[in-house]
Design an enzyme around this catalytic site. Structure first.
Site, PDB file in Angstrom:
ATOM      1  N   SER A   1       0.841  -1.208   0.000  1.00  0.00           N
ATOM      2  CA  SER A   1       0.000   0.000   0.000  1.00  0.00           C
ATOM      3  C   SER A   1       0.875   1.257   0.000  1.00  0.00           C
ATOM      4  CB  SER A   1      -0.989  -0.010   1.172  1.00  0.00           C
ATOM      5  OG  SER A   1      -0.323   0.126   2.403  1.00  0.00           O
ATOM      6  N   ASN A   2       2.056   1.201   0.599  1.00  0.00           N
ATOM      7  CA  ASN A   2       2.964   2.358   0.527  1.00  0.00           C
ATOM      8  C   ASN A   2       3.522   2.518  -0.882  1.00  0.00           C
ATOM      9  OD1 ASN A   2       3.451   3.859   3.183  1.00  0.00           O
ATOM     10  ND2 ASN A   2       3.404   1.717   3.830  1.00  0.00           N
TER      11      ASN A   2
ATOM     12  N   MET B   1      10.807  -6.727   5.014  1.00  0.00           N
ATOM     13  CA  MET B   1      10.986  -7.369   6.315  1.00  0.00           C
ATOM     14  C   MET B   1      12.353  -8.036   6.464  1.00  0.00           C
ATOM     15  SD  MET B   1       8.160  -6.386   7.419  1.00  0.00           S
ATOM     16  CE  MET B   1       7.804  -7.199   8.954  1.00  0.00           C
ATOM     17  N   ARG B   2      13.405  -7.349   6.077  1.00  0.00           N
ATOM     18  CA  ARG B   2      14.765  -7.880   6.218  1.00  0.00           C
ATOM     19  C   ARG B   2      15.634  -6.851   6.917  1.00  0.00           C
ATOM     20  NH1 ARG B   2      15.326 -12.722   5.450  1.00  0.00           N
ATOM     21  NH2 ARG B   2      13.723 -13.531   4.116  1.00  0.00           N
TER      22      ARG B   2
ATOM     23  N   HIS C   1       8.608   3.168   9.355  1.00  0.00           N
ATOM     24  CA  HIS C   1       8.342   2.224  10.442  1.00  0.00           C
ATOM     25  C   HIS C   1       7.068   2.648  11.178  1.00  0.00           C
ATOM     26  CE1 HIS C   1       9.154  -0.809  13.413  1.00  0.00           C
ATOM     27  NE2 HIS C   1       8.761   0.073  14.317  1.00  0.00           N
TER      28      HIS C   1
HETATM   29  C1  GRF Z   1       3.638  -0.651   6.864  1.00  0.00           C
HETATM   30  O1  GRF Z   1       2.907  -0.554   8.075  1.00  0.00           O
HETATM   31  C2  GRF Z   1       5.044  -0.146   7.042  1.00  0.00           C
HETATM   32  O2  GRF Z   1       5.141   0.923   7.933  1.00  0.00           O
HETATM   33  C3  GRF Z   1       5.729  -1.349   7.632  1.00  0.00           C
HETATM   34  O3  GRF Z   1       5.176  -2.454   6.947  1.00  0.00           O
HETATM   35  C4  GRF Z   1       3.878  -2.116   6.474  1.00  0.00           C
HETATM   36  C5  GRF Z   1       3.887  -2.303   4.997  1.00  0.00           C
HETATM   37  O4  GRF Z   1       2.611  -2.097   4.445  1.00  0.00           O
HETATM   38  N1  GRF Z   1       7.168  -1.238   7.555  1.00  0.00           N
HETATM   39  P1  GRF Z   1       2.422  -2.042   2.872  1.00  0.00           P
HETATM   40  O5  GRF Z   1       3.038  -3.301   2.295  1.00  0.00           O
HETATM   41  O6  GRF Z   1       3.104  -0.811   2.366  1.00  0.00           O
HETATM   42  O7  GRF Z   1       0.947  -2.013   2.656  1.00  0.00           O
END
Ligand code: GRF
Length: 224
Positions: free
Chosen positions: A24-25, A103-104, A127
């Protein structure tokens, strides 16, 4: 320039976007680029998860999407080397690595090729907490379970510690009325989707000043 062509333009800071999941980001960053608010060019999206939805999202946007999972026997360093080799094999090496739910934990070897003359690595992360509170995973859940009145989001440059590094931007939001982790996450993600592209607007062109503490241990970043 039409919004449809903006992702292909040769203007803009070349970035590689790293994500492990939903993306989503990634969507928020693409929207900011297309709207002309963020002067960036996404050279590729890289995931360590072969089935990460972000890969399909990238392909839909005609952005090269690479799945580079860490295979059994891979050390962190050898996995990172495969990623760096793949990036170096391309026409253009990204100026910034933008982490969005990747996630690394990265090693110094990964950060080094992104190192600027001013000392920081051009690697930026979002974060879901007000660091240094609640590093690690499930930070919205950690804040909710702790009984916090407010939760938050941090955008920071990455250094070799986990969820550490100079803080670029931080915002908090009230979770007093939230009854579930999902509610906290919904509010948090809405904030992330505004704060990350907005912060990248000045981080990617490196329009910031840095200041080192007298003991040289902490670097402070301020937009200039
Ligand atoms: C978000 O909450 C970001 O802050 C964290 O992992 C999540 C990723 O969400 N590091 P998305 O994959 O961007 O939807």
């Amino acid at each position: 320039m039409s919004s449809a062509t903006r992702l292909d333009t040769h203007l803009g800071v070349p970035i590689a976007l790293f994500a492990s999941g939903r993306g989503s980001n990634f969507d928020a960053i693409v929207a900011a680029v297309k709207a002309g608010r963020l002067n960036a060019r996404i050279l590729c999206v890289i995931s360590d998860q072969a089935d990460a939805p972000v890969l399909e999202k990238a392909r839909t946007q005609k952005i090269p999407a690479w799945s580079l999972p860490r295979v059994p026997g891979d050390s962190r360093e050898s996995h990172e080397k495969k990623i760096l080799d793949a990036l170096r094999a391309e026409k253009e090496f990204p100026r910034f690595a933008v982490l969005a739910g990747y996630m690394r934990v990265l090693t110094e070897n990964f950060l080094e090729p992104f190192r600027s003359d001013r000392g920081y690595a051009r690697v930026v992360n979002i974060h879901p907490s007000l660091l240094p509170a609640f590093p690690g995973r499930d930070s919205y859940a950690q804040a909710f379970r702790y009984g916090c009145k407010r939760a938050g989001v941090t955008v920071h440059l990455v250094d070799r510690e986990v969820d550490s590094g100079p803080i670029c931007a931080q915002e908090s939001f009230s979770i007093e009325s939230c009854r579930s982790v999902e509610e906290v996450e919904r509010l948090g993600l809405a904030l992330e989707h505004r704060l990350y592209p907005q912060t990248l607007e000045w981080v990617l062109p490196e329009k910031f000043e840095i200041e080192n503490d007298s003991d040289g241990r902490r670097m402070r970043v301020r937009p200039s």
